[in-house]
Design an enzyme around this catalytic site. Structure first.
Site: not given
Ligand code: COA
Length: 379
Positions: A257, A316
């Protein structure tokens, strides 16, 4: 003197004050409307989350009922919107394109004059109906009218599948919707704020935000995560398979991320929600177990491949696991993100207009200055 340095991507630029969400990427913490994510995401009905974002406090039971009733009253699509969405589905357009076209026409269902608060409720209520209408047409199924006795999340599932959803599925979806409703000044939220800062309307802002969310750098890796899970489910040795992918220069979807340097707090919330969902229902527990194994194998492979980086599970990964479980088709993952994030966009629009200042950054000119004009016939 004005600062003349350019910050590509506006990285590090503080462009607004907000009370809607706070991200601490180092500590792995996310606060939504003042509430630490974990508790809030699992307990709040999505209607309560929306109220908290719009009004900056939790509703009383009466207020919640009145607010939910307003959303329910705004669920039905205008004939014009339905026509556009049906046409987009018949034409093979993507769900996000259909949503952009549909939401742009949502003012056709407006009952009265343009009003920021009313339009926010309208936009939030119309998005799930648009996505579900699109899906039913794409699947060759009859389009369903919204059901007033169902919650926001429950009605979305019903309009997609034609079946009354289980409590577990509604709860799982609500946890997802609560978790991703707002996340600082991301690209689509910034787009929405820039649009309303011109004193344009909320539906225009949401339409622009859908366009921003559609881009692959923003709207979604959960589809590819599902591909990865299907691939690893068929592999003899998951870790070796993942190692080979990394050696071939591929990225493992659902890991890493830009902002979080530790585990994304949204991944933790969605992982627990997915565990609860698969444990409490009679859904494919084998799928969940295999996803857990893939996560562990991927983290081990990433650690071995790049010990210099801290690559953790991102939002996700468990989004894919949870949405798949509650029955959201892969092709609707990004659009279902919009079903949630439209709440954040609208709350930001309202916040922006509380003390509005036109958003108008500057650019540094790097072109030429003294070109001489050549008539067309001489070029
Ligand atoms: N798998 C393998 N390697 C990864 C990786 C992953 N999931 N995520 C990052 N890396 C590696 C990159 O290859 C890069 O290596 P390099 O320095 O040798 O070029 C390094 O880590 C830094 O990558 P970078 O893209 O600059 O980091 P970032 O912080 O900007 O990346 C993402 C953030 C999300 C774009 C990235 O982690 C990624 O592509 N993840 C997979 C896609 C995904 O899950 N997206 C959903 C995001 S919510």
């Amino acid at each position: 003197m004005a600062d003349s340095s350019v910050r590509p991507g506006l990285e590090g630029v503080l462009a607004a004050e907000t009370r809607l969400s706070a991200i601490d990427g180092e500590a792995g913490e996310l606060v939504i409307a003042g509430f630490p994510l974990a508790e809030f995401a699992t307990h709040a009905r999505f209607e309560e989350t929306l109220f908290a974002l719009f009004e900056d406090r939790l509703p009383t039971a009466d207020e919640l009922e009145a607010f939910s009733a307003e959303l329910r009253a705004n669920r039905t699509l205008a004939t014009g919107t339905r026509t556009v969405v049906e046409r987009a589905a018949e034409d093979g357009q993507s769900a996000m394109d259909a949503l952009r076209m549909g939401i742009a026409s949502a003012t056709l269902a407006r009952d009265g004059d343009e009003d920021l608060t009313d339009d926010a409720r309208l936009a939030v209520a119309q998005v799930p109906s648009i996505v579900a209408t699109y899906w039913r047409v794409r699947e060759g199924q009859p389009v369903l009218e919204p059901r007033r006795e169902l919650s926001h999340a429950g009605n979305y599932l019903y309009m997609l599948t034609g079946e009354e959803p289980s409590d577990e599925a509604v709860r799982g979806l609500e946890t997802y919707l609560n978790t991703v409703v707002d996340h600082g000044l991301n690209a689509s939220t910034f787009t929405a704020r820039a649009i309303v800062s011109t004193e344009s309307d909320v539906v225009s802002a949401v339409t622009g935000a859908v366009g921003a969310l559609k881009g692959p750098l923003h709207g979604g890796a959960p589809g590819p995560v599902l591909d990865l899970l299907e691939e690893t489910a068929g592999a003899d040795d998951t870790e070796t398979h993942l190692r080979e992918k990394l050696e071939a220069g591929e990225r493992l979807m659902g890991f890493g991320h830009r902002v979080y340097r530790v585990r994304d707090p949204r991944a933790a919330v969605l992982s627990s929600a997915a565990e609860r969902f698969y444990r409490d229902g009679d859904e494919e527990t084998a799928f969940f177990e295999s996803a857990r194994e893939t996560e562990a194998a991927a983290l081990a492979a990433l650690e071995e491949h790049r010990p210099d980086l801290e690559l953790s599970t991102n939002v996700e990964f468990y989004t894919a696991v949870l949405l798949h479980g509650v029955g959201i088709p892969r092709d609707l993952f990004s659009a279902t993100f919009a079903v949630s994030r439209v709440g954040g966009w609208c709350a930001h629009c309202l916040e922006q207009r509380e003390e509005n200042r036109l958003i108008r950054p500057r650019s540094r000119y790097v072109g030429e200055r003294d070109r001489s004009w050549t008539p067309l016939e001489e070029r």
